[in-house]
Motif scaffolding. Structure first.
Motif, mmCIF file in Angstrom:
data_model
loop_
_atom_site.group_PDB
_atom_site.id
_atom_site.type_symbol
_atom_site.label_atom_id
_atom_site.label_comp_id
_atom_site.label_asym_id
_atom_site.label_seq_id
_atom_site.Cartn_x
_atom_site.Cartn_y
_atom_site.Cartn_z
ATOM 1 N N ALA B 19 -11.113 8.554 -4.876
ATOM 2 C CA ALA B 19 -10.538 8.011 -3.464
ATOM 3 C C ALA B 19 -11.044 8.604 -2.134
ATOM 4 O O ALA B 19 -11.556 9.768 -2.368
ATOM 5 N N CYS B 20 -11.054 7.946 -0.983
ATOM 6 C CA CYS B 20 -11.456 8.702 -0.006
ATOM 7 C C CYS B 20 -10.337 9.801 0.468
ATOM 8 O O CYS B 20 -9.300 9.768 -0.169
ATOM 9 N N CYS B 23 -6.050 9.429 0.881
ATOM 10 C CA CYS B 23 -5.766 8.028 0.364
ATOM 11 C C CYS B 23 -4.443 7.830 -0.184
ATOM 12 O O CYS B 23 -4.247 8.535 -1.042
ATOM 13 N N CYS B 48 -8.654 -0.756 -5.157
ATOM 14 C CA CYS B 48 -9.354 0.435 -4.781
ATOM 15 C C CYS B 48 -9.134 1.225 -6.131
ATOM 16 O O CYS B 48 -10.220 2.065 -6.375
ATOM 17 N N ILE B 52 -11.253 4.235 -7.955
ATOM 18 C CA ILE B 52 -10.698 5.510 -7.840
ATOM 19 C C ILE B 52 -10.786 6.211 -9.222
ATOM 20 O O ILE B 52 -10.996 7.405 -9.320
ATOM 21 N N ASN B 128 -1.472 -0.940 0.971
ATOM 22 C CA ASN B 128 -2.398 -0.663 2.301
ATOM 23 C C ASN B 128 -2.632 -1.456 3.251
ATOM 24 O O ASN B 128 -3.497 -1.457 3.980
ATOM 25 N N MET B 132 -8.710 -3.569 0.719
ATOM 26 C CA MET B 132 -9.531 -2.360 1.067
ATOM 27 C C MET B 132 -10.723 -2.097 0.171
ATOM 28 O O MET B 132 -11.943 -1.949 0.717
ATOM 29 N N CYS B 209 -4.094 3.671 4.202
ATOM 30 C CA CYS B 209 -5.478 3.809 3.971
ATOM 31 C C CYS B 209 -6.167 4.409 5.120
ATOM 32 O O CYS B 209 -6.538 3.623 6.145
ATOM 33 N N PRO B 210 -6.636 5.762 5.235
ATOM 34 C CA PRO B 210 -7.062 6.090 6.643
ATOM 35 C C PRO B 210 -8.466 5.119 6.970
ATOM 36 O O PRO B 210 -8.399 4.895 8.172
ATOM 37 N N THR B 211 -9.288 4.904 5.901
ATOM 38 C CA THR B 211 -10.273 4.308 6.310
ATOM 39 C C THR B 211 -10.101 2.839 6.762
ATOM 40 O O THR B 211 -10.851 2.663 7.791
HETATM 41 S S1 SF4 Z 1 -10.468 2.468 1.175
HETATM 42 FE FE1 SF4 Z 1 -8.451 3.068 1.552
HETATM 43 S S2 SF4 Z 1 -7.330 2.630 -0.351
HETATM 44 FE FE2 SF4 Z 1 -9.636 2.592 -0.782
HETATM 45 S S3 SF4 Z 1 -9.577 4.728 -1.515
HETATM 46 FE FE3 SF4 Z 1 -10.290 4.888 0.657
HETATM 47 S S4 SF4 Z 1 -8.351 5.383 1.516
HETATM 48 FE FE4 SF4 Z 1 -7.968 4.739 -0.407
#
Ligand code: SF4
Ligand SMILES: Cc1ncc(C[n+]2csc(CCOP(=O)(O)OP(=O)(O)O)c2C)c(N)n1
Ligand SMILES: [Mg+2]
Lengths: 392, 293
Positions: B19-20, B23, B48, B52, B128, B132, B209-211
């Motif tokens: 994961a980012c 997350c 996701c 992950i 989220n 994503m 989801c920060p991204t």
């Molecule tokens: S894109 Fe968003 S939901 Fe997917 S792993 Fe990254 S932070 Fe989590």
């Protein structure tokens, strides 16, 4: 229903019910299905078996065929013997999950009643539904009689579980599905001996927590697919072994292909499904008139019985393939397959392709005679495919 | 706030996941498994979490995982449930863990059917608010006003968010709850309750989801708490589809404070923010009325 009285007897049943009895005798543990004509009777009878306790299985009444196959995937991955049945649009809707069953190496058995695809709506037989799923990796059997349907159902579980490949058995809409024939219902003890309980090596196990079907890089994916191909090659051998073993216990066998009167034949018809029965009768007549004609019935379509087909057909001068299906813009699908199998042979027959009986139009002995006469007289297949009986 | 369970209970999610940073979905799984423990089988559809969990042959969870097709989490879980039951393994829990796309959109048919059959499974949706995995496209969980790659700023999302918890509650399953990674103990307790329920339990988890939200990863907890305190994502339970219980009294913070921390809302005018505030207030009133039935 005093079902305990049926075992070991001859019973007059439809093709659909022959499947249900096969599944009952095979002791499926999880069944998931969705109604569609002309399959519905298979699962109706199975739900009665489950309700009466005759079959100790969980029947999941899902909301679609896509979900039927997905439920089977979940149950099979947890180590259960699973079954579903469908037809035409139901099979098409399942498509994604057919891939999942194969990729997941899950020995699910699926009965597909061959029905033509809409539009226009048709409930009658042709093979385009199952043949459209040719490349997903299911083993495919095409059946000729209700007895063969029952026997193939039981064999299917054994082949699937030995090779970890799902198996589809196919029967023609109405011609088999809704037509009654006398069928030997085996004794349960005999089936138990033939088909022991399913005990997979890998399954979803909280004491051995593994992930199934996750992200797979190009470093691994190809090998996993190659192993599926290996399993198919094994399934060809296993299908013959299982058929022989079945014969030892039940006294009936079918072969992966059946060669009928082919030994000295100059012309061999290639058929599948119930057209075979009609063709068999015509072959007998033509033989009595002195014509050297034979018949090759394809029972196992995938994995392709390549060497068996080669051995039989290379002895003939001409081959006429009868297809109740069409790959638009090309030809009948069995015809393509036969040509591809024969192409590299130095001594190979000419192959004539005939498309006939789409959407359940009757295929009668005269149609077969006409195909034989035409092929006899023709010097060379001028057309890639000949359409029989088109009324324009 | 004291986080009692969240810190104490054994972990079933290991390091090395993909994961980012920050997350919410990853943290949601970690907490859910703390509640459910070893005797759990997890079903993951395309989302996701398909990534992950880690690439074959590795995976980061200490429970078995079945990865399945996008729209099939609820029904594959049903199949596993049936298999466990017929084998007499009734002490094993099945957790379907899906994204908002896999739940509110493509998977809603199979989910609705599983609820109608009242399958003994726990279905968790980590929300989220967009697709994503495929790079931030709008879903029916994307709220009014949000930017995504398919709702560009000049034409941001105009439709309201689908209310999945109410849709699922309407199936009259025994237990529906909303939860947030900003309230870990509450989340864990809800999963524990879900385990005890005779039938389907549905838990809708707010999972930033920060991204995709164009937000600093370290804000994951803060933004989750703000969403609750602004009444954007109230914490409540619904028993048998009728009995409502609000778990936490929001601090009534203006939505503006929640919105301005996220790049996905940065284009919104004051007027549009007012529209959102009004909608949020209205929704809260509707929810309060339901608790009085
Ligand atoms: S894109 Fe968003 S939901 Fe997917 S792993 Fe990254 S932070 Fe989590
Ligand atoms: C049938 C099908 N259509 C599309 C996809 C591509 N796809 C994979 S994941 C995904 C989005 C998932 O969104 P969501 O469920 O919200 O989970 P997230 O990625 O946000 O965690 C899409 C569109 C797919 N795998 N299967
Ligand atoms: Mg999402």
């Amino acid at each position: 229903m005093k079902e305990s009285l049926i075992y070991g007897k001859k019973k007059v049943v439809t093709g659909n019910h022959a499947v249900s009895y096969g599944v009952l005798l095979s002791k499926a543990e999880v069944i998931a299905a969705y109604p569609i004509t002309p399959q519905t009777q298979i699962v109706e009878l199975l739900s009665e078996f489950c309700a009466s306790g005759l079959l100790k299985a969980k029947f999941i009444k899902v909301e679609s065929e896509h979900s039927a196959m997905a439920a089977c995937v979940g149950a099979a991955a947890t180590g259960c013997r699973t079954f579903t049945a469908t037809s035409a649009h139901g099979l098409a809707l399942m498509h994604e999950m057919l891939h999942w069953a194969v990729g997941g190496r899950l020995p699910i058995v699926l009965a597909n009643v061959n029905r033509a695809m809409g539009p226009g709506w048709s409930v009658w037989t042709d093979q385009n539904d199952s043949l459209s799923q040719r490349d997903v990796g299911f083993v495919q059997f095409y059946c000729e009689s209700n007895q063969e349907v029952l026997d193939t159902t039981i064999q299917a579980f054994k082949i699937a579980e030995t090779c970890l490949i799902p198996v589809m058995l196919v029967l023609d809409a109405f011609v088999l599905s809704h037509t009654s024939e006398p069928v030997d219902i085996p004794y349960q003890e005999d089936v138990d001996k033939f088909l022991p309980p399913y005990k997979p090596k890998y399954f979803l196990d909280v004491n051995d927590p593994r992930a199934f079907g996750g992200l797979t890089s190009p470093d691994h994916y190809y090998e996993i697919r190659y192993k599926i191909e290996e399993a198919h090659r094994k399934a060809l051998k296993v299908s013959e072994e299982v058929d022989n073993e079945f014969y030892q216990i039940f006294g009936r066998k079918y072969g992966v292909v059946e060669s009928y009167q082919c030994e000295d034949a100059k012309l061999i018809l290639v058929t599948s499904g119930t057209i075979t029965g009609t063709a068999r009768q015509v072959i007998d007549e033509e033989r009595s008139k002195g014509k050297r004609v034979g018949l090759l019935k394809i029972r196992l379509f995938r994995p392709s019985p390549i060497s068996q087909i080669k051995e039989i057909l290379t002895k003939a001068e001409k081959v006429a393939v009868i297809d109740r299906n069409i790959s638009f813009g090309h030809s009948g699908i069995f015809c393509q397959e036969i040509k591809s199998i024969l192409y590299n042979e130095i001594r190979r027959p000419m192959v004539f392709g005939f498309v006939i009986g789409l959407g359940g139009r009757d295929v009668v002995p005269d149609d077969i005679r006409e195909i034989i006469d035409f092929t006899y007289k023709a010097d060379y297949p001028e057309e890639m495919v000949y359409f029989r009986g088109v009324r324009l | 706030m004291r986080w009692q369970f969240a810190n104490d209970i054994k972990e079933y999610m290991n390091q090395g996941h993909l994961a980012c940073p920050g997350c919410g979905g990853a943290y949601a799984m970690r907490l859910a498994l703390k509640a459910l423990g070893k005797n759990t089988i997890v079903v993951i559809p395309a989302c996701c979490w398909s990534i992950i969990d880690g690439p074959f042959p590795l995976h980061c969870l200490e429970v078995p995982v079945y990865h399945t097709a996008f729209e099939t989490a609820a029904v594959v879980a049903s199949g596993i449930r049936a298999a466990l039951d017929i084998k007499g393994k009734t002490d094993i829990e099945v957790l379907a863990f899906a994204g908002d796309g896999g739940t509110l959109d493509i998977g809603i048919q199979a989910l609705s059917a599983a609820c109608e059959r009242n399958e003994k499974i726990i279905y968790a949706c980590y929300d989220n608010e967009a697709y994503m995995n495929t790079g931030i496209q709008r879903s029916s969980a994307t709220p009014y006003g949000a930017w995504t790659t398919t709702t560009p700023r000049e034409n941001f999302k105009k439709e309201r968010k689908k209310n999945i918890s109410e849709i699922i509650a309407a199936h009259r399953i025994p237990y529906v709850a909303t939860a947030s990674i900003g309230f870990p103990d509450d989340l864990i307790l809800k999963f524990k309750k879900a385990k005890e329920v005779k039938g389907t339990a549905f838990i809708h988890i707010f999972a930033p989801c920060p991204t995709g939200w164009r937000m600093a990863p370290e804000l994951m907890i803060k933004i989750s708490q703000l969403a609750v305190d602004c009444k954007i994502f109230p914490l409540y339970e619904v028993f048998d589809g009728v009995k409502y219980n609000i778990n936490y009294q929001p601090k009534n913070i203006p939505v503006k404070e929640y919105l301005r921390l996220q790049g996905r809302f940065s284009h919104l005018t004051e007027k549009e923010i007012e529209t959102i505030q009004k909608e949020v207030d209205d929704n809260w009133e509707i929810l309060i009325k339901k608790t009085r039935i």
